[in-house]
Design an enzyme around this catalytic site. Structure first.
Site, mmCIF file in Angstrom:
data_model
loop_
_atom_site.group_PDB
_atom_site.id
_atom_site.type_symbol
_atom_site.label_atom_id
_atom_site.label_comp_id
_atom_site.label_asym_id
_atom_site.label_seq_id
_atom_site.Cartn_x
_atom_site.Cartn_y
_atom_site.Cartn_z
ATOM 1 N N SER A 40 34.156 46.643 30.909
ATOM 2 C CA SER A 40 34.880 46.724 32.313
ATOM 3 C C SER A 40 34.532 48.210 32.885
ATOM 4 O O SER A 40 34.580 48.316 34.089
ATOM 5 C CB SER A 40 36.250 46.616 32.175
ATOM 6 N N HIS A 238 42.109 51.696 34.689
ATOM 7 C CA HIS A 238 40.416 52.030 34.778
ATOM 8 C C HIS A 238 40.095 52.748 35.799
ATOM 9 O O HIS A 238 40.901 53.024 36.904
ATOM 10 C CB HIS A 238 39.927 50.555 35.165
#
Length: 259
Positions: A40, A238
């Site tokens: 990711s 993230h």
């Protein structure tokens, strides 16, 4: 003994022909065929503008940004959110071949239990957070090196002529001070220590494989969660679109030879 003038000219012409580089060979050597592999942090989870929802592949992710800026002859964006090393081996390395000239790879976080560790540290007790980090650390020290070696060997075998850049992970949190609504200073430091161990292991195995390593920690320094200008989302942990553009992209670009 001297050669007749005609014979000497013929020998000179032959010598020049033997060192001349055809235009077609020069153009082939200049081709860039780029394949982006990983999890990711490579696919761009959290960066928005997705071209593939299932894998959260973002047009704002550093591989897509690098391809947009450098216009390679081919670009295969195989990175997928949630990927572990077995996923890269089964579903991503098939994009590599003898014509591949550049590979980026970010992997290892999910294999070490990144998601469950972060949940423990965000929502459970300090002791639970520490136990999760300890378990992850044991895996990183005892199992991850061999798994990375096998993966890196496969990448090299499938793309024997490619330049390979391994991308590391950033520190997620600012160390020290207050973080309103965030983790305690002790937990933030513990999570960053876990990131250090992971990055050191990945960098060590990358070097052993002859691959370049782009360190995400200095790239995001001063822009971690709990800073005034964070490039990592506190909600999904993230990098944001700005983090990919302002941190990961220049770090990757600097690691690519000739840039």
């Amino acid at each position: 003994m001297s050669l007749p003038r005609a014979a000497g000219a013929a020998v000179l012409a032959l010598a020049l022909a033997s060192v001349a580089v055809p235009a077609s060979a020069s153009s082939v050597a200049a081709e860039v065929n780029y394949v982006a592999l990983g999890d990711s942090y490579a696919s761009g989870t959290g960066a928005g503008s997705y071209s593939d929802i299932a894998c959260t592949r973002s047009r704002n992710a550093y591989p897509a940004l690098w391809a947009d800026a450098n216009d390679p002859d081919s670009f295969a964006f195989a990175a997928c959110g949630g990927a572990k090393i077995p996923d890269v081996l089964s579903s991503q390395v098939g994009e590599l071949d003898g014509d591949t000239t550049l590979v980026s790879l970010s992997i290892g976080g999910n294999d070490s239990g990144f998601a469950s560790t972060m949940l423990s540290c965000q929502y459970s007790t300090r002791s639970a957070c520490e136990r999760a980090l300890e378990t992850a650390g044991e895996y990183v020290v005892n199992e991850l090196p061999g798994e990375l070696d096998s993966l890196y060997a496969t990448v090299r075998a499938r793309a024997p002529h490619a330049e390979v850049v391994i991308i590391g992970y950033p520190h997620l949190y600012k160390a020290g001070g207050l973080c309103l609504g965030g983790l305690s200073s002790a937990r933030r430091s513990a999570v960053n220590d876990g990131s250090d161990l992971l990055n050191e292991t990945i960098a060590d195995r990358a070097q052993a494989a002859g691959f370049a390593f782009a360190d995400g920690r200095p790239a995001f320094a001063g822009h971690e969660i709990c800073t005034s200008d964070a490039w990592i989302s506190s909600s999904n942990v993230h990098p944001t679109a700005e983090g990919h553009e302002s941190a990961y992209l220049p770090a990757f670009d600097a690691a690519v030879s000739g840039n």
